[in-house]
Design a protein around this motif. Structure first.
Motif, PDB file in Angstrom:
ATOM      1  N   ALA A   1      -8.062   3.390  -0.125  1.00 24.27           N
ATOM      2  CA  ALA A   1      -7.553   2.457   0.882  1.00 24.27           C
ATOM      3  C   ALA A   1      -8.742   1.705   1.479  1.00 24.27           C
ATOM      4  N   THR A   2      -8.452   0.761   2.370  1.00 25.35           N
ATOM      5  CA  THR A   2      -9.490  -0.072   2.961  1.00 25.35           C
ATOM      6  C   THR A   2      -9.744   0.330   4.405  1.00 25.35           C
ATOM      7  N   GLN A   3     -10.997   0.460   4.758  1.00 27.85           N
ATOM      8  CA  GLN A   3     -11.377   0.797   6.127  1.00 27.85           C
ATOM      9  C   GLN A   3     -10.812  -0.242   7.101  1.00 27.85           C
ATOM     10  N   GLY A   4     -10.301   0.235   8.217  1.00 28.98           N
ATOM     11  CA  GLY A   4      -9.775  -0.654   9.235  1.00 28.98           C
ATOM     12  C   GLY A   4      -8.320  -1.029   9.062  1.00 28.98           C
ATOM     13  N   GLY A   5      -7.733  -0.681   7.922  1.00 27.34           N
ATOM     14  CA  GLY A   5      -6.356  -1.078   7.664  1.00 27.34           C
ATOM     15  C   GLY A   5      -5.344   0.018   7.942  1.00 27.34           C
ATOM     16  N   TYR A   6      -4.076  -0.309   7.736  1.00 27.53           N
ATOM     17  CA  TYR A   6      -2.965   0.638   7.838  1.00 27.53           C
ATOM     18  C   TYR A   6      -2.414   0.864   6.437  1.00 27.53           C
ATOM     19  N   ILE A   7      -1.892   2.072   6.199  1.00 27.80           N
ATOM     20  CA  ILE A   7      -1.403   2.361   4.856  1.00 27.80           C
ATOM     21  C   ILE A   7      -0.330   3.439   4.914  1.00 27.80           C
TER      22      ILE A   7
ATOM     23  N   VAL B   1       3.900   9.422   5.089  1.00 26.45           N
ATOM     24  CA  VAL B   1       3.476   9.088   6.446  1.00 26.45           C
ATOM     25  C   VAL B   1       2.799   7.724   6.416  1.00 26.45           C
ATOM     26  N   SER B   2       2.827   7.040   7.547  1.00 28.34           N
ATOM     27  CA  SER B   2       2.115   5.773   7.702  1.00 28.34           C
ATOM     28  C   SER B   2       1.022   6.000   8.732  1.00 28.34           C
ATOM     29  N   VAL B   3      -0.214   5.618   8.397  1.00 26.00           N
ATOM     30  CA  VAL B   3      -1.342   5.900   9.284  1.00 26.00           C
ATOM     31  C   VAL B   3      -2.240   4.669   9.419  1.00 26.00           C
ATOM     32  N   GLY B   4      -3.051   4.688  10.485  1.00 22.75           N
ATOM     33  CA  GLY B   4      -4.019   3.629  10.695  1.00 22.75           C
ATOM     34  C   GLY B   4      -4.427   3.556  12.168  1.00 22.75           C
ATOM     35  N   PRO B   5      -5.362   2.692  12.496  1.00 20.34           N
ATOM     36  CA  PRO B   5      -6.269   2.050  11.542  1.00 20.34           C
ATOM     37  C   PRO B   5      -7.222   3.069  10.942  1.00 20.34           C
ATOM     38  N   LEU B   6      -7.581   2.871   9.695  1.00 22.93           N
ATOM     39  CA  LEU B   6      -8.443   3.811   8.993  1.00 22.93           C
ATOM     40  C   LEU B   6      -9.893   3.650   9.456  1.00 22.93           C
ATOM     41  N   PRO B   7     -10.595   4.755   9.684  1.00 19.79           N
ATOM     42  CA  PRO B   7     -11.951   4.680  10.229  1.00 19.79           C
ATOM     43  C   PRO B   7     -12.972   4.171   9.218  1.00 19.79           C
TER      44      PRO B   7
END
Length: 243
Positions: A45-51, A138-144
């Protein structure tokens, strides 16, 4: 001695055919019964995003069913937003803990983070039977802004067995641990790599004949490297199966 481009292209096609055969053999080994693991999908996944993440859980036992799945979120890198998708036939319990350092978001400070999510079936009939698997979302974010997140997971069976998927990922060149924890690799959001790439005009200025030869040679070398890596993976899997 300079090789003709046609010869290089022929070698590349032959290498690709060998690569396909090796990869197919490795996939068969990986897909063999007893080698399934609890994983998180997608794996990157990409840092700073939601996924939206899916924790894929297979029942590896030949005689018992999976009756509980407990996923621990990384408390050292807490996620401000965590939403659990309803799962038919199962119910989820979310445990939160107070954060040592509150997270700042557009909606204000977040002082508590999700520590764990536990899924259990509503009835024994909904448990994951031998040979079955399911996905828990699950839906999580923002990714660190870190290189990866590890989600330690406990899988409980109907006979009381608990499989602890908590081993850290293997270092490069090392064999995979017996019970690896689901790991999400995080990539920088920056587009610096594409910005540094030469333009099509620059590539054309060097001459098409020379460029084709260099590109084909690079392709052959890359394929050889992948073949060697795939061979090493297949050998490692075979040693583990026969060990």
């Amino acid at each position: 001695m300079r090789q003709h481009p046609t010869t290089l292209r022929t070698a590349a096609r032959a290498a690709l055919g060998t690569l396909a055969a090796v990869c197919a053999a490795c996939l068969v080994l990986v897909a063999a019964p007893g080698w399934a693991h609890v994983t998180v999908n997608p794996a990157t996944a990409t840092q700073g995003g939601y996924i939206a993440l899916s924790f894929r859980v297979p029942t590896e036992s030949d005689s018992a069913s999976t009756t509980k799945v407990e996923v621990f979120l990384p408390i050292d890198h807490p996620l401000a937003s965590v939403s659990v998708r309803p799962h038919p036939g199962w119910h989820a319990k979310v445990v939160t803990k107070k954060l040592a350092t509150p997270l700042s978001t557009d909606d204000g400070q977040v002082t508590e983070g999700v520590y764990s999510i536990t899924w259990t079936p509503d009835s024994p009939a909904n448990a994951l039977k031998p040979g079955e698997y399911d996905e828990f979302d699950v839906s999580v974010g923002p990714l660190p802004d870190v290189s990866s997140l590890t989600f330690k997971t406990l899988q409980t069976y109907s006979d009381g067995t608990i499989v602890r998927w908590i081993d850290p990922p293997a270092a490069d060149g090392q064999p995979e641990p017996e019970h690896p924890a689901p790991t999400l690799t995080l990539l920088p959001a920056s587009g610096q790599a594409s910005a540094d790439a030469p333009s099509s005009g620059d590539a054309g200025a060097s001459g098409s004949g020379s460029g084709d030869g260099k590109a084909t040679t690079a392709l052959v070398l890359s394929i050889i490297a992948v073949l060697l890596g795939a061979g090493a993976l297949g050998g490692s899997l075979l040693r583990r199966r026969t060990g």
